[in-house]
Design an enzyme around this catalytic site. Structure first.
Site, PDB file in Angstrom:
ATOM      1  CG  PHE A 163      -1.874   1.206   1.147  1.00 10.09           C
ATOM      2  CD1 PHE A 163      -3.106   1.087   0.513  1.00 10.09           C
ATOM      3  CD2 PHE A 163      -1.513   2.443   1.653  1.00 10.09           C
ATOM      4  CE1 PHE A 163      -3.963   2.179   0.399  1.00 10.09           C
ATOM      5  CE2 PHE A 163      -2.357   3.541   1.547  1.00 10.09           C
ATOM      6  CZ  PHE A 163      -3.587   3.404   0.924  1.00 10.09           C
ATOM      7  CG  ASP A 272       5.505   4.174   1.641  1.00 17.26           C
ATOM      8  OD1 ASP A 272       5.450   4.851   2.687  1.00 17.26           O
ATOM      9  OD2 ASP A 272       4.528   3.996   0.893  1.00 17.26           O
ATOM     10  CE  LYS A 303      -0.789   5.960   7.434  1.00 18.68           C
ATOM     11  NZ  LYS A 303      -2.182   5.794   7.868  1.00 18.68           N
ATOM     12  CB  THR A 327      -0.216  25.740  -4.361  1.00 15.37           C
ATOM     13  OG1 THR A 327      -0.736  25.751  -5.688  1.00 15.37           O
ATOM     14  CG2 THR A 327      -0.539  27.066  -3.683  1.00 15.37           C
TER      15      THR A 327
END
Lengths: 446, 446
Positions: A163, A272, A303, A327
């Site tokens: 994931f 990751d 997280k 941005t």
């Protein structure tokens, strides 16, 4: 007691709502719902609350008048950073940089972190391929219309059960649940098997080593095959522990060899740490447990770090400005909270606490699965990042609901797994409270 | 005076930094840099500051003790929303929902908003295609390995010059600058020409209508062609004014006809209001200027709304929970600020102010291009969302630097365009200040 969103003015995933919370009344490891029920929370907002609810150190961030401006005036960090931003980065994110990682780029969330980490690896790979020359006219022309060679047929190798997020780039490397993937166009990228280990790991060393060797062989085969297909693997992305996919572990040896394969084939190696990072395994980064000689190329986070982002090696620095850009490029107000979290982790030796609590938790889970072998199996974990399997999904779900009614809120993952993702201030007495409730539920289970 | 990031500890796009800012000292329309220089800011953090720096209404959000918890305890909104979240949504985002939009989904940023809007359209399209039946076994099996039919070959039609974000899904619909696109794998999705209009629009009605007809014809051709290719167009995405791509306008008639084409071919119609939304065109949503009979299917937003997200029609509601999901699903602390922004907009009639200031600004730009026809052309705008072209990029850049040295900070877009993106509290006297500085710069220009 579980109240649900009834108005159809509101979107969408209302069936996903477990309950409404009273965050004002929640404290430390205890989450309070709107009816005043107080639960020991070991899911912690999908593993994203680092030091518990309403921690005094974080409350102080809010009352410090020097901080108000960072909340009220969110800058476009890439072009107009606040005066103190470099110092803030040095005292926060760069102070915990994984070994070999000299640069950090903040982002707003985990998906954006991985998307931009992938882009960084693609840019690095193509620059190598063209010998750091300027792009050809053909590349410049074709990239604007989504065509090769300007938009090259490069790929990211990922693992079954992985994931990495749910935006379209991330989703092409996510393979944990059908509901994530169905109906969304994707990329033809290679997917390797993740080792299916037998637990406890210490008892199945030989079998697990064989299984890991099989997976690594497949990784190399896929890299060769995709190169021949004209879709070379620019990067390999992997979680130190597959979380959403069912808390699947692999050995340090597996990851070290995978890192070597990446180097051998000229692929970037992206770890990751969105769910594993931030201290919950007993080290700040889960991949520190591997003892890599040669660091990763990219490490992404979000997280518990409260801000998203990714570290990378010097070598992966994009060759031109504005190649990685948006941005906001993160949110300095989240960095303020992170600095305080890091202070608390250091001051209170929380990584040691996690190691101690984690040991007690895993021992307790071993004991429960010995006591209830028809219900529980495969207890596993590192630090407090623990999990245990139920015999099937219905039993898992029933245990979770009964536990919640007794004041313990847990998460699920994979097909029939309960995952434990407590805060870093989860102490041994919380472990005992958790185990007592779980034991009560299991004792009553028919 | 312009200080630059010198330490190489820090990432990456340091060449993008214009200057470091003192946000504490910045007020309203005036941005202050670290050296104390005070500039009239009409770029406003890439158009993301709605009511100016350090607005008292926003400062009060920070000092209200009832709000502290929303900052300190960021929830996983999809599963554990705070007690008051539905009410907060109703009083903020749903109170400004565009016509026909009954549902809203918050997200953390503009890219995530568009990524998830695309996914919503893909899910809707595939559900139509399979007659709202359950997915086949083949779909369930193939989706986990990125293959069709589970990951179908659907496409999103976009326009040359468009900007919809820079994550991989968004980037496949972005076609504004090479630096955004080069080296990043993409999807083979159709790209239609965006009308190249002549300004002022009132003077070229016939020519512009012809140009728009040509583009619409091409849109239909592409939809047919991509269907024949086996990559049907699930949705059309468009900005009401192409911003990053050079402030390109089209007529209400163009958009109404485009909406009709979308309906005729069964494609969803997605209006990307990330830059145009929030009041800057004189209406809260730029697409309200079109007078659509039949509303859009999806409207995405971010920037001035402070939270990302998208509205959609009931019909596009995903059929199952967790299809659109991530850890945070937005950030309630941003909604608190948005509620205050909306109160200020209403209390101070800021949309009327924008219309008034916008008229003065556009008139002033017309006057300047009449006075300096060798330097300036194509003044255009709606509300204060205005732009003007320089004769070439070097001149544009030089004007911008000289203006900054005189206390006016502007943005650029497209190849040689200056874009004006002031706050909603940009009054007529700010317009005159802007025009005076610009006039001084142009008068000195060799």
């Amino acid at each position: 007691q579980v109240c649900r969103w009834s108005t159809n003015h509101l979107d969408s995933n209302t069936d996903t709502i477990h309950f409404f919370c009273n965050y004002e009344e929640s404290r430390g490891n205890y989450l309070v719902d709107v009816d005043g029920n107080r639960m020991l929370d070991v899911y912690t907002q999908i593993s994203s609350i680092p030091i518990g609810y309403n921690h005094p150190a974080l409350m102080k961030v809010m009352t410090n008048p020097n901080n108000v401006s960072a909340f009220v005036n969110r800058p476009a960090l890439g072009i107009l950073p606040p005066e103190n931003f470099p110092d803030k980065l040095i005292e926060s994110l760069l102070s915990i940089a994984p070994s070999g990682m000299t640069r950090v780029q903040t982002m707003a969330c985990g998906s954006c972190s991985n998307e931009n980490a992938f882009k960084t690896m693609f840019i690095w790979y193509r620059n190598k391929e063209r010998g750091y020359a300027n792009p050809s006219e053909q590349e410049v022309g074709t990239c604007m219309i989504n065509q090769s060679p300007g938009c090259p047929d490069l790929s990211i190798l990922s693992f079954m059960g992985a994931f990495h997020g749910r935006t379209l780039g991330c989703l092409a490397t996510t393979h944990s649940k059908v509901i994530h993937k169905l109906d969304i166009p994707s990329f033809d990228w290679p997917i390797a098997p993740f080792p299916k280990l037998q637990y406890p790991l210490e008892e199945f060393v030989r079998e697990n080593a064989q299984e890991e060797a099989r997976c690594l062989e497949e990784v190399e085969d896929l890299i060769v095959k995709w190169r021949q297909k004209g879709k070379p693997v620019a990067g390999i992305v992997i979680e130190p522990i597959q979380a959403e996919g069912g808390d699947n572990h692999a050995s340090p040896d597996f990851f070290i060899k995978l890192r070597n394969i990446a180097r051998k084939h000229g692929c970037a190696f992206h770890v990751d740490e969105v769910q594993t990072g931030g201290g919950t395994t007993g080290k700040f980064w889960a991949h520190e447990h591997w003892g890599l000689d040669d660091p990763a190329d990219v490490v992404s986070f979000s997280k518990k770090l409260l801000t998203g982002g990714y570290y990378h090696r010097d070598e992966l620095q994009p060759d031109k400005p504005y190649r990685i850009f948006n941005t906001w490029m993160g949110d300095p107000s989240k960095n303020l909270f992170l600095s305080e979290v890091l202070n608390v982790i250091r001051r209170e030796n929380l990584l040691e606490e996690v190691t101690r609590s984690g040991k007690a938790l895993l021992q307790g889970l071993y004991a429960l699965q010995t006591q209830y072998p028809h219900i529980l199996s495969r207890a596993r974990g590192q630090g407090t990042f623990c999990a245990i399997d139920a015999c099937n999904d219905a039993t898992r779900d029933s245990i979770m609901i009964k536990a919640r009614n007794k004041g313990l809120f847990m998460g699920s993952c994979g097909e029939k797994t309960i995952r434990f993702r407590p805060t870093l201030v989860f102490k041994e007495y919380h472990v005992h409270q958790l185990l007592n409730i779980l034991n009560d539920v299991l004792a009553e289970h028919k």
